[in-house]
Write a protein that holds these residues in place. Sequence first.
Motif: not given
Length: 287
Positions: A169, A226, A242
């Motif tokens: 991330r 994430l 992401g």
Amino acid sequence: MNMFDPEQLRTFLAVERAGGFTAAGRVLGLRQSTVSGHIARLEQAVGRELFRRDTRNLALTADGAAMVGFARNILDAQAQADRYFSESRLTGFIRLGASDDLVTRDLPDVLVEFQRSYPAVDLELVVGLSENLKIRMAAGELDMMVAKRLPGEQHGELLWQDRLVWAGREGTTGPPQSGGDPVPVVTYPPPSLTRHMALRALEREHRSWRIACVSDSQLGLQAAVLAGLGVVPHAETLLPQGLYPVDDGLPELGALEFVLVCRRSTLSEPEQALRDAIVANARRMHR
């Protein structure tokens, strides 16, 4: 009455699916400025704002949400008219295998356009790990597959070569090479090629590691990364939203190749049409 430009409608739907102008440009093989121009001209044609924009987010307005349905109906009607007047009679059945990381990026647009052009061709899509797909192909359970292979392997028609990267991330940094904790690896289960390449690279540099999460779907891997559980080995051009390359503190992973494999050397007419669509899309997206 406005006659909507089909190219602008396709761009609008691509932006809605991809969640941004830059991502849609990658899908369509267009510059961001071209995508922005298509959306601006479409908004001018309808006289309404279709997207609400700020510095971080892009969201459909109420008129934009309505336009999604209208755009799909217009494009479908146009495709039906094209098929009627071109008198396309191509029919058949294709069992297509695809590695999981392709299903949310490259493949959907290819299959949508293919089925619009050849509605009488039935497609069965099988999603899985490349090595498992290869076994099913050898068993005669698939007609074609789009999957990964290691550099040096010879099976299949090369579509593009990709860099394998560690991804995390935003803001993730690699652990130090000495004195640090084991590298937390988020990965597909065996016999995943990316898992094999990642663990081999860590062992080659005598790095300690631990499996932080195993998932057989890219959505599961993305959610784990994430959530901060670890880093995932992934093809750079197919990174999910992401996730970003982590270039420091971790060993180089090298390259892998994406290939199209056909069970028969002489393709049926439907298989040839699908093969041509997949190859054309790969050249457009990864040139």
